[in-house]
Design a protein around this motif. Sequence first.
Motif, PDB file in Angstrom:
ATOM      1  N   TRP A 178      -8.244  18.980 -32.461  1.00  0.00           N
ATOM      2  CA  TRP A 178      -8.094  17.946 -33.559  1.00  0.00           C
ATOM      3  C   TRP A 178      -7.527  18.229 -34.803  1.00  0.00           C
ATOM      4  CZ3 TRP A 178      -8.945  13.327 -34.439  1.00  0.00           C
ATOM      5  CH2 TRP A 178      -9.257  12.751 -35.651  1.00  0.00           C
ATOM      6  N   HIS A 236     -16.362   8.647 -31.304  1.00  0.00           N
ATOM      7  CA  HIS A 236     -17.419   9.695 -30.633  1.00  0.00           C
ATOM      8  C   HIS A 236     -17.554   9.873 -29.301  1.00  0.00           C
ATOM      9  CE1 HIS A 236     -19.594  10.243 -34.774  1.00  0.00           C
ATOM     10  NE2 HIS A 236     -18.543   9.819 -34.875  1.00  0.00           N
ATOM     11  N   LEU A 239     -13.759  17.748 -27.110  1.00  0.00           N
ATOM     12  CA  LEU A 239     -12.751  18.216 -28.115  1.00  0.00           C
ATOM     13  C   LEU A 239     -12.759  19.219 -28.858  1.00  0.00           C
ATOM     14  CD1 LEU A 239      -9.896  16.566 -28.843  1.00  0.00           C
ATOM     15  CD2 LEU A 239     -11.072  15.867 -30.834  1.00  0.00           C
ATOM     16  N   GLU A 256     -11.962  22.113 -31.962  1.00  0.00           N
ATOM     17  CA  GLU A 256     -11.428  22.049 -33.197  1.00  0.00           C
ATOM     18  C   GLU A 256      -9.755  22.123 -33.449  1.00  0.00           C
ATOM     19  OE1 GLU A 256     -13.864  23.895 -36.297  1.00  0.00           O
ATOM     20  OE2 GLU A 256     -15.514  24.001 -35.001  1.00  0.00           O
ATOM     21  N   ILE A 290     -14.580  12.074 -28.067  1.00  0.00           N
ATOM     22  CA  ILE A 290     -14.767  13.339 -28.519  1.00  0.00           C
ATOM     23  C   ILE A 290     -15.798  14.261 -27.572  1.00  0.00           C
ATOM     24  CG2 ILE A 290     -15.642  15.080 -30.320  1.00  0.00           C
ATOM     25  CD1 ILE A 290     -14.510  12.867 -32.421  1.00  0.00           C
ATOM     26  N   ARG A 291     -16.981  13.355 -27.409  1.00  0.00           N
ATOM     27  CA  ARG A 291     -18.083  14.107 -26.467  1.00  0.00           C
ATOM     28  C   ARG A 291     -17.682  14.105 -24.904  1.00  0.00           C
ATOM     29  NH1 ARG A 291     -23.312  10.980 -27.903  1.00  0.00           N
ATOM     30  NH2 ARG A 291     -24.271  12.809 -26.848  1.00  0.00           N
TER      31      ARG A 291
END
Length: 308
Positions: A68, A55, A63, A65, A58-59
């Motif tokens: 991903w 997490h 990131l 979509e 990602i933050r």
Amino acid sequence: MTETTSTDSPAFPAAISTQQQAVEQTLTNNVLASFEDCTDPRLKQLMQSLVSHLHAFIRDVRLTEAEWNTAIEFLTQVGHITDDRRQEFILLSDILGVSMQTINVNNDALGNATEATVFGPFFVEDAPEIPIGGDIAGGASGQPCWVEGTVKDTDGSSIPHVRIEVWEADEDGFYDVQYPDNRVTGRAHLFSDDQGNYRFWGLTPTPYPIPHDGPVGKLLEATGRSPMRASHLHFMVTAENHRTLVTHIFVRGDELLKHDTVFGVKESLIKDFAQQPAGTPTPDGRDLLDAVWTRARFDIVLAPASIL
């Protein structure tokens, strides 16, 4: 209070509002809490730490979509190309330094104990046994190399009858399992003698690329990295009451020592592979038909199992 990102690109906002931070942190907290009832303390620790770091990543990078989805497609491709002869996930772990860091964490430095390095994807169980002084090449192409040494513990006592697995690529940079004909070459196991000595014939190691015709190779190309490995010879050494050692020895003078794509080189594992002119008598009287050959010495020191 706001949190700023490390880029001014329109795709990455210059500031993240307190409200948005709260939304993101709430999700992380909820996922962490979902593992609170796990009855296995170690599994709980692993999963909660994994979630925290994922997490945070990602933050941190914000990131997208699309990114991903690309990552999922990449991992799917890694899975599809993996089979009983090719382990693309190990290659991925290797080129990210994950394999090497896991080895570092699990093999505490201990005085004069031989350092460990990456296992690699090409080990095969049940390699043929050879006698002391035998030849692991099994018909593989390459320059003959005489390897010898001792196996001792950290107190300097010899360890007899140690199982030593050895494997390597041929002069074209391929391991036997990369050929389609089920050959068994460039690998064998032997045992140290009553005094802990060992010796065998192999091939002088040469540099080669890791398999780069799959998703891992595409990742290396996209990031401007080479797939090349420094010249090396694999060892796995096992003895009762001692830590199993998985390591390589590397060829001094190889230009790739500082650029090994899996980060496996350690200074203590760089050895001299001394060139022997044609006609030089071999240690065991083997007739090499006036071929040039090399010799190397690798004295192995095993850590006690209690260090684990």
